[in-house]
Write a protein that holds these residues in place. Structure first.
Motif, PDB file in Angstrom:
ATOM      1  N   ASN A 264       0.877  -1.172   0.000  1.00  0.00           N
ATOM      2  CA  ASN A 264       0.000   0.000   0.000  1.00  0.00           C
ATOM      3  C   ASN A 264       0.910   1.216   0.000  1.00  0.00           C
ATOM      4  O   ASN A 264       2.144   1.078   0.070  1.00  0.00           O
ATOM      5  N   PRO A 265       0.377   2.432  -0.091  1.00  0.00           N
ATOM      6  CA  PRO A 265       1.254   3.609  -0.190  1.00  0.00           C
ATOM      7  C   PRO A 265       2.180   3.835   0.996  1.00  0.00           C
ATOM      8  O   PRO A 265       3.182   4.546   0.875  1.00  0.00           O
ATOM      9  N   GLU A 266       1.893   3.206   2.157  1.00  0.00           N
ATOM     10  CA  GLU A 266       2.694   3.470   3.341  1.00  0.00           C
ATOM     11  C   GLU A 266       3.530   2.289   3.807  1.00  0.00           C
ATOM     12  O   GLU A 266       4.263   2.399   4.787  1.00  0.00           O
ATOM     13  N   SER A 267       3.397   1.128   3.123  1.00  0.00           N
ATOM     14  CA  SER A 267       4.099  -0.070   3.611  1.00  0.00           C
ATOM     15  C   SER A 267       4.848  -0.767   2.483  1.00  0.00           C
ATOM     16  O   SER A 267       4.380  -0.830   1.340  1.00  0.00           O
ATOM     17  N   GLU A 268       6.006  -1.289   2.872  1.00  0.00           N
ATOM     18  CA  GLU A 268       6.844  -2.072   1.977  1.00  0.00           C
ATOM     19  C   GLU A 268       7.141  -3.396   2.676  1.00  0.00           C
ATOM     20  O   GLU A 268       7.580  -3.410   3.827  1.00  0.00           O
ATOM     21  N   VAL A 269       6.889  -4.501   1.992  1.00  0.00           N
ATOM     22  CA  VAL A 269       7.001  -5.824   2.592  1.00  0.00           C
ATOM     23  C   VAL A 269       7.896  -6.690   1.724  1.00  0.00           C
ATOM     24  O   VAL A 269       7.875  -6.591   0.485  1.00  0.00           O
ATOM     25  N   LEU A 270       8.678  -7.547   2.357  1.00  0.00           N
ATOM     26  CA  LEU A 270       9.514  -8.489   1.623  1.00  0.00           C
ATOM     27  C   LEU A 270       8.626  -9.613   1.088  1.00  0.00           C
ATOM     28  O   LEU A 270       8.045 -10.379   1.867  1.00  0.00           O
TER      29      LEU A 270
END
Length: 531
Positions: free
Chosen positions: A336-342
């Motif tokens: 989402n615009p606020e989260s980065e996930v591996l």
């Protein structure tokens, strides 16, 4: 995989239709009989051959004991040669269940002498199922994996359980030891064992009750996966634990979840307790990693079906197939615009194919309501193979949706008989890729509500150009009765079977929309193939 009583009841009441010409061309299927989980996937570096074993009963097209290990080989992971039964069950009431294969180069097991080359020291570790127990056993091959001799000291692990199965074994280099991941299925536990010789095993840890539990855990796999950046450079890695669940998928039936974390040779520690989904389609289960790949790439395959309806699908004289092989990497991706996930990134592997028909390449084409794009894949020869791929990169302008309640880019994949077709596409309000596989004349699809006609995947943009304009990518591979979708370069994947009338292969792609000034095809390519 173990079939539960309530599932077996449905198998016994199944009906069979015939669709022999709809056999996939590059997805592994048995010549006849029943197939389910991939087993013992490995690459022979000496002979440059890929080996695939699988749960197999050549005398039935539904799951039934005795279950053995079937065996096929390939030079390219696309065309397969069946080699028969590799490990047979001891009797009609038992089964050689899911397991794995390792290359025992250093002869830690003592099964081999100097006449067997290091790369040919093949050891299988599998579950032996009887009506009263599931134990882990070992067998070894002296002829390159065609046949196996069972270890006289079997079983090598017995915990007095009827729900203890699917060992995946690998060599852990830092501590010079073998590691086994195996499921105590209905305790929702993955057991980790260590061994120096593949015979004597010590329990060292458990991974219990994580993620979606469903009815039971199955086919655990653990592998170290490289992390790549935006330039495709590899700087580091993490371990990924795969756990199959059946039943319990959010869209029904079987599915595969995974956890990213660290492993020290004994214990797996996830970086988060959140689970992630490996494939969002209905037909992807019992995933297994390939051992001993040429350059230690992370490659895996799965069973392309679902226990909700696998015994009823209209194919004969075989039932079930594998997915395509996929190469896996990890990448930090926006969820989402606020989260980065591996997340795992999946790249399909299909090689050795010849283009057959008309190929297309189109760029910078706006779509309007009064026009559609039609691509006939069969070419001047009017020959349809049922095997093709397409890649579509497009932009979506949300400011142009207006009051449209369904702002869709539609892609129709039509059979030669156009009354049968797949409808897939992208809906802008929901930001979802959808598939409708219900438009067919095959009775099974209409009569079996568990074979869901519509499936979808909620996605995020591959690229954001402005506040209202985003870019998305869809790659599709169609192989007669299987569609694999790779969205945004494999960030999202959806595998689904479909069934048309016998011999009615897809030969036309139609792309259209019902909203103006919304969608632009930045790049589109499509080609038909033969093997």
């Amino acid at each position: 995989m173990k079939v539960n009583g309530f599932l077996l009841t449905s198998l016994l009441g199944c009906s069979i239709a015939t669709a022999s010409s709809n056999r996939p061309l590059i997805h592994l299927t048995p010549e006849k009989g029943w197939m389910n989980d991939p087993n013992g996937l490995f690459y022979d570096r000496a002979d440059d051959v890929w080996h695939a074993y699988y749960q197999f009963n050549p005398n039935s097209t539904v799951w039934a004991e005795p279950i053995s290990w079937g065996h096929s080989i390939s030079k390219d992971l696309s065309t397969w040669e069946e080699k028969g039964i590799a490990i047979a069950s001891n009797d009609t009431n038992s089964g050689i269940y899911t397991g794995s294969v390792v290359i025992d180069r250093n002869n830690t097991s003592g099964f081999f002498n100097s006449s067997i080359a290091n790369e040919k020291r093949i050891v299988a570790i599998y579950t032996y199922n009887t009506p009263t127990s599931e134990t882990q056993e070992v067998a070894y091959s002296l002829d390159g994996g065609l046949t196996f001799k069972k270890y006289s000291g079997n079983p090598v692990i017995n915990i007095n359980s009827t729900q203890f199965r699917d060992p995946k074994v690998f060599w852990y280099q830092p501590s010079q030891t073998w590691v086994m991941a195996v499921a105590q299925s209905q305790k929702y536990s993955v057991h980790f064992y260590n061994s120096k010789d593949l015979k004597k095993w010590t329990l060292v840890s458990e991974f219990k009750q994580h993620g979606i539990l469903g009815y039971q855990y199955e086919t655990p796999n653990l592998v170290q996966v490289p992390i790549v950046d935006s330039t495709n450079s590899t700087k580091t890695s993490k371990w990924v634990l795969f756990v199959s669940v059946n039943p319990g998928a959010l869209i029904g039936g079987s599915f595969v979840q995974y956890f990213v974390g660290d492993f020290d040779g004994k214990q797996f520690t996830p970086v988060s307790n959140a689970t992630q989904i490996l494939d969002y389609g209905k037909d992807y289960y019992a995933f297994q990693i390939v051992d001993n790949t040429p350059s230690d790439e992370v490659i895996g395959m799965a069973w392309a079906s679902n226990w909700q309806y696998c015994a009823n699908v209209p194919t004969s004289p075989w039932r079930s197939s594998f997915s395509l092989a996929r190469n896996f990497t990890l990448q930090y991706a926006n969820t989402n615009p606020e989260s980065e996930v591996l997340q795992l990134i999946s790249t399909p592997i299909y090689n050795g194919l010849a283009k057959n028909g008309t190929s297309y390449h189109l760029q910078n084409q706006s779509l309007e309501t009064n026009s559609s794009l039609t691509f006939d894949l069969s070419g001047a020869s009017n020959f349809t193979t049922g095997l093709f791929d397409f890649e579509l990169t497009f932009s979506s302008n949300s400011s142009a949706f207006g009051n449209a309640d369904f702002a869709a880019l539609d892609i129709y994949l039509k059979g030669v008989n156009t009354t049968e077709y797949l409808r897939l596409g992208f809906e802008g309000n929901a930001k979802a890729v959808y598939l409708d596989r219900s438009h067919t004349n095959v009775n099974f699809v209409e009569r079996n509500p568990l074979f869901s006609g519509q499936v979808s995947v909620d996605i995020v943009p591959a690229e954001t150009l402005s506040e209202t304009v985003s870019v998305y990518k869809i790659q599709g591979i169609v192989d007669r009765n299987i569609l694999e979708l790779y969205i945004n370069d494999g960030q999202f994947v959806s595998t689904n079977t479909f069934f048309f009338s016998d011999g009615n292969y897809i030969n036309t792609i139609d792309i259209s929309t019902e909203v103006n000034k919304t969608f632009k095809l930045i790049d589109f390519q499509a080609a038909q193939y033969s093997t």
